[in-house]
Scaffold this active site. Structure first.
Site, PDB file in Angstrom:
ATOM      1  CG  ASP A  20      -2.246   0.718   0.977  1.00 30.75           C
ATOM      2  OD1 ASP A  20      -2.425   1.366  -0.051  1.00 30.75           O
ATOM      3  OD2 ASP A  20      -2.913   0.836   1.726  1.00 30.75           O
ATOM      4  CG  HIS A  37       0.243   2.521  -9.346  1.00 33.30           C
ATOM      5  ND1 HIS A  37       0.092   1.881  -7.926  1.00 33.30           N
ATOM      6  CD2 HIS A  37      -0.691   3.397  -9.462  1.00 33.30           C
ATOM      7  CE1 HIS A  37      -1.230   2.401  -7.730  1.00 33.30           C
ATOM      8  NE2 HIS A  37      -1.603   3.394  -8.541  1.00 33.30           N
ATOM      9  CG  LEU A 135      10.326 -16.434  -3.192  1.00 31.92           C
ATOM     10  CD1 LEU A 135      10.173 -16.387  -1.364  1.00 31.92           C
ATOM     11  CD2 LEU A 135      10.758 -15.171  -3.521  1.00 31.92           C
TER      12      LEU A 135
HETATM   13  C1  IPE Z   1      -1.414   0.298  -3.705  1.00 31.86           C
HETATM   14  O1  IPE Z   1      -0.928   1.777  -3.374  1.00 31.86           O
HETATM   15  C2  IPE Z   1      -1.380  -0.227  -4.817  1.00 31.86           C
HETATM   16  C3  IPE Z   1      -2.732  -0.794  -5.364  1.00 31.86           C
HETATM   17  C4  IPE Z   1      -3.951  -0.536  -4.509  1.00 31.86           C
HETATM   18  C5  IPE Z   1      -2.981  -1.025  -6.736  1.00 31.86           C
HETATM   19  P1  IPE Z   1      -2.376   2.780  -3.581  1.00 31.86           P
HETATM   20  O2  IPE Z   1      -2.628   2.996  -5.080  1.00 31.86           O
HETATM   21  O3  IPE Z   1      -3.427   2.270  -2.741  1.00 31.86           O
HETATM   22  O4  IPE Z   1      -1.636   3.931  -2.937  1.00 31.86           O
HETATM   23  P2  IPE Z   1      -2.411   4.984  -1.992  1.00 31.86           P
HETATM   24  O5  IPE Z   1      -3.075   4.163  -0.827  1.00 31.86           O
HETATM   25  O6  IPE Z   1      -3.458   5.691  -2.358  1.00 31.86           O
HETATM   26  O7  IPE Z   1      -1.188   5.781  -1.243  1.00 31.86           O
HETATM   27  C1  IPE Z   2      -4.806  -2.627  -0.669  1.00 30.67           C
HETATM   28  O1  IPE Z   2      -4.790  -1.419  -1.264  1.00 30.67           O
HETATM   29  C2  IPE Z   2      -4.927  -3.448  -1.872  1.00 30.67           C
HETATM   30  C3  IPE Z   2      -3.635  -3.613  -2.644  1.00 30.67           C
HETATM   31  C4  IPE Z   2      -2.364  -3.255  -1.880  1.00 30.67           C
HETATM   32  C5  IPE Z   2      -3.660  -4.233  -3.864  1.00 30.67           C
HETATM   33  P1  IPE Z   2      -5.984  -0.114  -1.197  1.00 30.67           P
HETATM   34  O2  IPE Z   2      -5.433   1.123  -1.146  1.00 30.67           O
HETATM   35  O3  IPE Z   2      -6.866  -0.793  -2.339  1.00 30.67           O
HETATM   36  O4  IPE Z   2      -6.696  -0.719   0.447  1.00 30.67           O
HETATM   37  P2  IPE Z   2      -7.863   0.045   1.227  1.00 30.67           P
HETATM   38  O5  IPE Z   2      -8.953   0.226   0.068  1.00 30.67           O
HETATM   39  O6  IPE Z   2      -7.060   1.192   1.326  1.00 30.67           O
HETATM   40  O7  IPE Z   2      -8.015  -0.808   2.387  1.00 30.67           O
HETATM   41 MG    MG Z   3      -3.951   2.271  -0.728  1.00 31.95          MG
END
Ligand code: IPE
Ligand code: IPE
Ligand code: MG
Length: 230
Positions: A20, A37, A135
Site C-alpha cells: 500500500d 505504481h 521461492l
Molecule cells: C497500492 O497503493 C497499490 C494498489 C492498490 C494497486 P495505492 O494506490 O493504494 O496508494 P495509496 O494508498 O493511494 O497511497
Molecule cells: C490494498 O490497498 C490493496 C492492494 C495493495 C492491492 P488499497 O489502497 O486498495 O486498500 P484500502 O482500500 O485502502 O484498504
Molecule cells: Mg491504498
C-alpha cells in the site's frame, strides 16, 4: 506462531505483503500516482531478491484487489500494464529460481475482471517458471479474500461435500498456499485488508509508515523478527 497452523518444511517462512501507499509516495514527490505504481513494481523486484537471500519460502503480494477496479480508468490501465510486465520478468525469475503463481477470481468465473492480455501473461509466467524450486512468489490480482472464501464454500456445497476447515482450504484459489507467518502492511494503514483472511489466522502483523516503494530489506528483516514471537 501457532505450530499447528505453521508447518512449512525447513523452517521456511511465508511472508505476505499488502503493498500500500504507491499513490501517496508519488503525491509526496509531486509525481502522478502512476509513477508510484511503477516505483512499487520496481521495489517488488528488489523485495523478491531480498526474500530469495533470506529464509523465505513463500512470498505473497497484493497487487490489485476486487475493489480496485473503481479507480480512474487511466490508473487501472497503468496497473494492468505493470502486471503484464511483472509477469513478463521470466528471465529474472528463472535466474533467481523463483516460481511465480497467481491468486484471484478464476478467469472462467462470471465475476472475473482480468483482461485477456493479463491472463496470457499470468499463464505464460506460471508455465515458464514451473520447474523452479526456490521461492514461491504468488501475486494476488483481481483478488478478494471474501470472494475466495465464498467461492470455496459454494464449490463444496455444489459437490455435496461437508463444509469443514479441510474442505474449504482445499477449495481456496491456491490450496497449496501455506499459512502466513507474517503479514506486512505498508504506508501507515493500521487495519486488516481483504487479503488472505483465511490463510493469515495466527499470523504476526508488521505495520509500517513506510510506503511500499520505499520498503527496504532491513524492514523485511524487522518484520521477520516478529515470526515466532507473536
Ligand atoms: C497500492 O497503493 C497499490 C494498489 C492498490 C494497486 P495505492 O494506490 O493504494 O496508494 P495509496 O494508498 O493511494 O497511497
Ligand atoms: C490494498 O490497498 C490493496 C492492494 C495493495 C492491492 P488499497 O489502497 O486498495 O486498500 P484500502 O482500500 O485502502 O484498504
Ligand atoms: Mg491504498
Amino acid at each position: 506462531m501457532n505450530p499447528e497452523l505453521h508447518t512449512l518444511p525447513n523452517g521456511q517462512h511465508h511472508v505476505a505483503c499488502i503493498m500500500d501507499g504507491n499513490g501517496r509516495w508519488a503525491e509526496s514527490r509531486d509525481l502522478p500516482r502512476t509513477a508510484g505504481h511503477t516505483a512499487g513494481e520496481e521495489n517488488l523486484a528488489s523485495i523478491v531478491r531480498a526474500s530469495v537471500q533470506r529464509d523465505i519460502g513463500w512470498l505473497t503480494v497484493f497487487g490489485f484487489s476486487t475493489e480496485n477496479w473503481v479507480r480512474p480508468r487511466a490508473e487501472v490501465r497503468h496497473i494492468l500494464g505493470l502486471h503484464e510486465r511483472l509477469f513478463g520478468r521470466v528471465e529474472e525469475l528463472n535466474d533467481n529460481n523463483v516460481r511465480i503463481r497467481w491468486i484471484g477470481r478464476p478467469f472462467d468465473s462470471a465475476e472475473s475482471r482480468t483482461p485477456r492480455f493479463v491472463q496470457r501473461a499470468i499463464k505464460k509466467a506460471i508455465a515458464d517458471t514451473a520447474n523452479n524450486t526456490g521461492l514461491v512468489l504468488t501475486v494476488a490480482f483481481d483478488y478478494g479474500s471474501r470472494f475466495e472464501m465464498m467461492d470455496a464454500v459454494r464449490s463444496a456445497r455444489r459437490n455435496g461435500t461437508d463444509i469443514d476447515i479441510t474442505s474449504v482450504t482445499q477449495r481456496l484459489h491456491d490450496p497449496d498456499l501455506p499459512p502466513v507467518d507474517v503479514m506486512i502492511r505498508t504506508s501507515g494503514e493500521i487495519r486488516v485488508s481483504n487479503f488472505l483472511l483465511w490463510q493469515a489466522a495466527g499470523s504476526a502483523i508488521y505495520f509500517t509508515e513506510t510506503p511500499w516503494p520505499d520498503l527496504s530489506a532491513n524492514e523485511l528483516d524487522t518484520a521477520l523478527s516478529l515470526v515466532g514471537t507473536a
